[in-house]
Structures are given as C-alpha cells and as structure tokens.
Scaffold this motif. Sequence first.
Motif, PDB file in Angstrom:
ATOM      1  N   PRO A   1       0.828  -1.219   0.000  1.00 50.82           N
ATOM      2  CA  PRO A   1       0.000   0.000   0.000  1.00 50.82           C
ATOM      3  C   PRO A   1       0.859   1.264   0.000  1.00 50.82           C
ATOM      4  O   PRO A   1       2.030   1.240   0.407  1.00 50.82           O
ATOM      5  N   GLU A   2       0.247   2.364  -0.420  1.00 55.20           N
ATOM      6  CA  GLU A   2       0.981   3.625  -0.522  1.00 55.20           C
ATOM      7  C   GLU A   2       1.530   4.095   0.820  1.00 55.20           C
ATOM      8  O   GLU A   2       2.645   4.616   0.884  1.00 55.20           O
ATOM      9  N   PHE A   3       0.756   3.902   1.905  1.00 46.91           N
ATOM     10  CA  PHE A   3       1.229   4.412   3.190  1.00 46.91           C
ATOM     11  C   PHE A   3       2.441   3.629   3.681  1.00 46.91           C
ATOM     12  O   PHE A   3       3.306   4.181   4.374  1.00 46.91           O
TER      13      PHE A   3
ATOM     14  N   GLN B   1       1.788   1.791  -8.468  1.00 45.07           N
ATOM     15  CA  GLN B   1       1.167   1.822  -9.789  1.00 45.07           C
ATOM     16  C   GLN B   1       2.142   1.389 -10.885  1.00 45.07           C
ATOM     17  O   GLN B   1       1.729   0.803 -11.891  1.00 45.07           O
TER      18      GLN B   1
ATOM     19  N   VAL C   1      -4.117   9.790   1.407  1.00 42.22           N
ATOM     20  CA  VAL C   1      -3.372   9.187   2.513  1.00 42.22           C
ATOM     21  C   VAL C   1      -1.936   9.701   2.537  1.00 42.22           C
ATOM     22  O   VAL C   1      -1.401  10.068   3.589  1.00 42.22           O
ATOM     23  N   VAL C   2      -1.309   9.747   1.379  1.00 44.25           N
ATOM     24  CA  VAL C   2       0.085  10.183   1.292  1.00 44.25           C
ATOM     25  C   VAL C   2       0.225  11.633   1.730  1.00 44.25           C
ATOM     26  O   VAL C   2       1.203  12.007   2.395  1.00 44.25           O
TER      27      VAL C   2
ATOM     28  N   MET D   1      -6.813   5.341  -8.525  1.00 44.35           N
ATOM     29  CA  MET D   1      -5.942   4.834  -7.472  1.00 44.35           C
ATOM     30  C   MET D   1      -5.002   5.920  -6.967  1.00 44.35           C
ATOM     31  O   MET D   1      -4.739   6.028  -5.768  1.00 44.35           O
ATOM     32  N   VAL D   2      -4.494   6.739  -7.888  1.00 42.92           N
ATOM     33  CA  VAL D   2      -3.572   7.816  -7.494  1.00 42.92           C
ATOM     34  C   VAL D   2      -4.304   8.875  -6.679  1.00 42.92           C
ATOM     35  O   VAL D   2      -3.799   9.351  -5.651  1.00 42.92           O
TER      36      VAL D   2
ATOM     37  N   LEU E   1       3.347   7.437  -4.252  1.00 45.15           N
ATOM     38  CA  LEU E   1       2.152   7.198  -5.065  1.00 45.15           C
ATOM     39  C   LEU E   1       2.460   6.383  -6.314  1.00 45.15           C
ATOM     40  O   LEU E   1       1.650   5.549  -6.736  1.00 45.15           O
TER      41      LEU E   1
ATOM     42  N   GLY F   1      -5.046   7.339  -3.279  1.00 48.23           N
ATOM     43  CA  GLY F   1      -3.824   7.199  -2.496  1.00 48.23           C
ATOM     44  C   GLY F   1      -3.231   8.520  -2.075  1.00 48.23           C
ATOM     45  O   GLY F   1      -2.594   8.617  -1.019  1.00 48.23           O
ATOM     46  N   SER F   2      -3.445   9.569  -2.884  1.00 55.88           N
ATOM     47  CA  SER F   2      -2.864  10.871  -2.554  1.00 55.88           C
ATOM     48  C   SER F   2      -3.444  11.428  -1.258  1.00 55.88           C
ATOM     49  O   SER F   2      -2.749  12.141  -0.518  1.00 55.88           O
TER      50      SER F   2
ATOM     51  N   THR G   1      -5.709   3.684 -12.995  1.00 58.24           N
ATOM     52  CA  THR G   1      -4.637   4.206 -12.153  1.00 58.24           C
ATOM     53  C   THR G   1      -4.940   5.615 -11.664  1.00 58.24           C
ATOM     54  O   THR G   1      -4.525   5.996 -10.563  1.00 58.24           O
TER      55      THR G   1
END
Length: 318
Positions: A150-152, A198, A262-263, A255-256, A194, A259-260, A252
């Motif tokens: 995962p991104e985190f 991907q 959280v990031v 997803m980006v 991020l 995810g952004s 994607t």
Amino acid sequence: MIPFARLLVRRIALLIALLATVFVVVDLLPGNTARAVLGRDATPDRIVAKERELGLDRPLPERFWDWIAGVLTGDFGHTARGRSINELLADKFPPTLLLGGLALTLAVVASLLLGIWWAARQQVAPSATVIRQGAVRLLQPATTIAAAIPEFVVATLLILVFALAAGWLPAVTITDRSGFPASPDMLVLPVLALAIPQIGWNTRVVRAAMVDAAQAPHVESAVLDGISTRTVLLRHVLPFALPTIVASFATTVGMVLGGSLVVETIFNYPGLGAVLAGSVADRDVSVVASVVALSGAVIMCVLAVADGIRAWSLRGRG
C-alpha cells in the motif's frame, strides 16, 4: 454516440449513488457536527441553534437534494465553519492535482518502458549478458511486491530510508505563500510513494498486453519479413495492446487520487487530504461529498478520454 451517451449517463448515476452513500455514512458516524464546530464547552441551546443554522434538523434526503441541486449549478455550499467550499477546493485541489499528475506521469512512462522492454525479452537468449538475464528475472518479483504494498507503507519506508537514515530528502512539506511546496525536493518522496505501487501493477499489465498482442498472425508475418524488433513492437504490437494498457492507466488515475489523500497526510502535504481529514473529524458531510464529487468528475473525464483512445485504436477492426 448512443452507447457512449448511455455509458456517460450510467457513470453519472453511479457517482450520484456514491455521493448519496457518502451522505448516509458520514451522517451515521459518531459525533455531532455542531458540537465539533462549537467545541466541548458549548451549551445545549447553542448546539441546537447551530444545528438549525446548518440545516441539520432537516431530514437527510432533503439535505442531500439541496446540496446536489447546488452542485449542478456549480455551488458546493459552505463548510460547517462558514467557509465557501468552492474557495476551499480552488485553494487545495491544485496542489493535489500537481502531486497526482506527477505521480501518474511517472507511473505511465516507467511502466511503459519497463513493460515493453520486459515483453521484448520474454525469452532471454542464452547469449544474453548476466546483467540482462538478472534484470529480466528480477522484474517478476519486483513488480509483484511493488503492486502489493500500500501507498502508506511505501511512504513510511521512503521516509525511513531517504529522510531519516540518509537525510537526502525532507520528510515533511513546507508551503510557500502560493500554497504549494516551498521547494521541488519536497515533492520527490510523495510522488514516489504514489507512483511505485502503480508502476508495479501497470508494468505487469503492459507486459501481458504486449505478449498477447504479439501472438497475432500479422506480427509473425512482420517478423518473417525481417522488420526490426523495435518497429514490430511499436507499429504492430503496441497498437493492438493499447486498449488494455489505456484501460489500466485510466484505473490508475482513481488509485492515485485515492492514495494521494493518505500520502498527503503522511507528508503534511497541503492538498485535499488535510481537508478531507478535517471534514471527517467535523462530520462535515458537504465537504466530504464535495471532495468525492470533484475526484469523481476528474476520473470520469479521464475514463472518457480512455474510451476515445480505445475507440481510435480499435478503428477498422472487425
């Protein structure tokens, strides 16, 4: 045109259903919006007055209808603290768009290069160098791991290695007067966090699509005609693999964007992530729904472009 219109209407209906679900879920969260805005010391009379001011005393379907009617005219309303949501989104969405755009660009370019290179060397010749053989074999586990993390988790590892251990890059983001990061190096770690998952996923998609497209009879004829490998890949294989690749890249985008959020929180990035976190803490359903609506609109536009590219790549095929 008619199938495209039907698809567009279906996506809009799904987005409205998602927004209605957001209203219900946020409304069911424990806590009280008026109390969150006024503070713990607020008296019951003040809380009741604030709820009436915010319209929280009205039924949820009526509140949703009023909000969605405003959105259709371009008015997202106001936050529970009185700020215009339009101004809030105009202030915070560009930094998120910058972060997501850079991550998407990196993911697209890297996965295309890696996927095409991997597909071209599907069968490693015995005469290939040890380095080349190792690189090809390394892509299989590397892309699997990258796509699964995962991104985190990626963000945490990047901070530990490049910020805390090596000290090469900053772990937090400091903004200037424009609201954007004060220096470009503050974007490096968030973008990588991020992009890496991907890149792993899309590299595998590109490779699989290229390998499948290479089985077509016209590709074999092109090889037998003595056409160079690069020309075969770019002119005879890639166009047939393009619909699958474009669909993956369109996915994607969502997803980006997801995810952004959280990031951004991890790196203290000045985007929609902080807005969403604060609005959930305040139980401010209008702000949460507005962020979802804006993100959904962006994703719908990207999907429309992907549909156009797919239709163009399939032109003339039976």
